[in-house]
Design an enzyme around this catalytic site. Structure first.
Site, PDB file in Angstrom:
ATOM      1  N   HIS A 195      -0.175  -6.820  -6.241  1.00 38.44           N
ATOM      2  CA  HIS A 195      -0.342  -7.445  -4.929  1.00 38.44           C
ATOM      3  C   HIS A 195      -1.003  -6.517  -3.916  1.00 38.44           C
ATOM      4  CE1 HIS A 195       3.012  -5.108  -3.106  1.00 38.44           C
ATOM      5  NE2 HIS A 195       3.480  -5.132  -4.342  1.00 38.44           N
ATOM      6  N   ASP A 196      -1.848  -7.086  -3.099  1.00 39.99           N
ATOM      7  CA  ASP A 196      -2.450  -6.413  -1.942  1.00 39.99           C
ATOM      8  C   ASP A 196      -3.426  -5.302  -2.304  1.00 39.99           C
ATOM      9  OD1 ASP A 196      -0.861  -7.785   0.257  1.00 39.99           O
ATOM     10  OD2 ASP A 196       0.765  -6.912  -0.923  1.00 39.99           O
ATOM     11  N   GLY A 234       1.098  -1.926  -6.162  1.00 38.32           N
ATOM     12  CA  GLY A 234       0.709  -2.636  -4.959  1.00 38.32           C
ATOM     13  C   GLY A 234      -0.009  -1.770  -3.948  1.00 38.32           C
TER      14      GLY A 234
END
Length: 272
Positions: free
Chosen positions: A133-134, A151
Site C-alpha cells: 500500500h501507498d 508500505g
C-alpha cells in the site's frame, strides 16, 4: 456477472473469455483481451491494448493504462492487509506498458498516506513480486522474482531490485540504483548506488545499468567522483553535500544533481 449480462458499452469486447466475471461498473476498452477465469471487480478501468492472460483478479478503484500485460494468478488492486485499513475507498493507478508476471500482488493505498498506490510505465514485475500500500514506483524498473516492497516505499526510475529482496516501509530507492539478490534494505539508497547482502551494504555504483541506458562514460566518471565524496572520504553528510554541490557547479553534470537530491530527500538516512 458473466459476459452475457455485461453492460452495452462492453458488449463489443470480443475477446472476453466466457468463464471470466466482469463487474458492470468496470470500464474496459474494446481492444482489451481477457482470458479465462479472470475476475474484474467494481470500479476498474482498463485502457487500450492491455491483455490479461488468465486467472487474474483485478479490484478497484483501479486505473490501468495502455498496453499492460498481466499474467495468471496476479492480484492487482486488492485491499491492503495493513491493520490501519478499514475498507476506505482508496485507489491504485498504473501507467502504460508494464508487465506483471505470474502471481504478482499490488495493493491499493491507505487514507493515512495519500490514499493511492502508483505504478509508472514500462516496469517489469517478475513472478511473485509484491508492491504494498501507498508505494510510488516510477518507470523502467525491474523487480525480480519475490522482490517485495513494504508500505510507503518510493522507487525512482531505472531501478533493479534483485530476487528475494525486501525493502522496509518508508524507504526511498533513487534512480538507477541496484539491489542484489536476497538483500534486506532498511535505509534509503541514493541514486546510482549499488547495494547487496542482508542487511544491505553499499558495494559500488551501478555503472553497468547506466551504460545499458546509453549514459556516457564521461557522465559515469562524474558519478564515480560524486560517489567517492560520500563513501570514500570519511565526510559527514553535510560536508559531502557541500562538496557535491561544488562538483556540480564545476562539471555541470545533471546526474550529479539527481544524486544530490536523492540524498537530500532522505528521511530514514542513506545506506553508507
Amino acid at each position: 456477472m458473466h459476459r452475457n449480462n455485461i453492460m452495452c458499452r462492453q458488449e463489443s469486447i470480443m475477446s472476453i473469455h466466457p468463464s471470466s466475471i466482469i463487474h458492470p461498473s468496470s470500464k474496459i476498452d474494446t481492444s482489451v483481451e481477457i482470458g479465462p477465469f479472470c475476475t474484474i471487480g467494481e470500479d476498474v478501468e482498463i485502457a487500450s491494448g492491455t491483455k490479461i492472460v488468465s486467472h487474474a483478479v483485478l479490484k478497484g478503484p483501479t486505473r490501468i493504462g495502455k498496453n499492460n500485460l498481466i499474467y495468471q494468478f496476479s492480484t492487482i488492486g486488492d485491499d491492503t492487509p495493513d491493520k490501519k485499513f478499514h475498507g476506505e475507498k482508496t485507489r491504485l493507478e498504473i501507467g502504460d506498458g508494464n508487465t506483471f508476471r505470474e502471481g504478482v500482488t499490488i495493493h491499493r493505498g491507505t487514507i493515512q498516506d495519500n490514499s493511492v498506490t502508483s505504478i509508472g510505465s514500462n516496469n517489469l514485475f517478475m513472478p511473485f513480486a509484491h508492491v504494498a500500500h501507498d508505494c510510488i514506483v516510477g518507470n523502467d524498473n525491474v523487480f525480480a522474482n519475490l522482490a517485495a516492497l513494504a508500505g510507503h516505499v518510493e522507487v525512482g526510475n531505472n531501478v533493479t531490485i534483485g530476487g528475494i529482496t525486501t525493502v522496509h516501509q518508508h524507504c526511498k530507492l533513487g534512480d538507477f540504483c541496484f539491489a542484489g539478490m536476497n538483500s534486506s534494505i532498511t535505509m534509503d539508497v541514493p541514486a546510482f548506488v549499488k547495494v547487496a547482502s542482508d542487511p544491505a551494504r553499499v558495494v559500488g555504483i551501478n555503472s553497468v545499468g547506466m551504460s545499458r541506458k546509453d549514459i556516457s562514460d564521461e557522465s559515469i566518471s562524474h558519478i564515480k567522483k560524486a560517489y567517492k565524496l560520500v563513501y570514500r572520504k570519511g565526510l559527514k553528510i553535510d560536508e559531502a553535500l557541500e562538496q557535491l554541490k561544488a562538483l556540480l557547479k564545476s562539471s555541470n553534470e545533471p546526474l550529479i544533481e539527481i544524486f544530490i537530491k536523492s540524498i537530500e530527500v532522505s528521511e530514514r538516512g542513506i545506506l553508507r
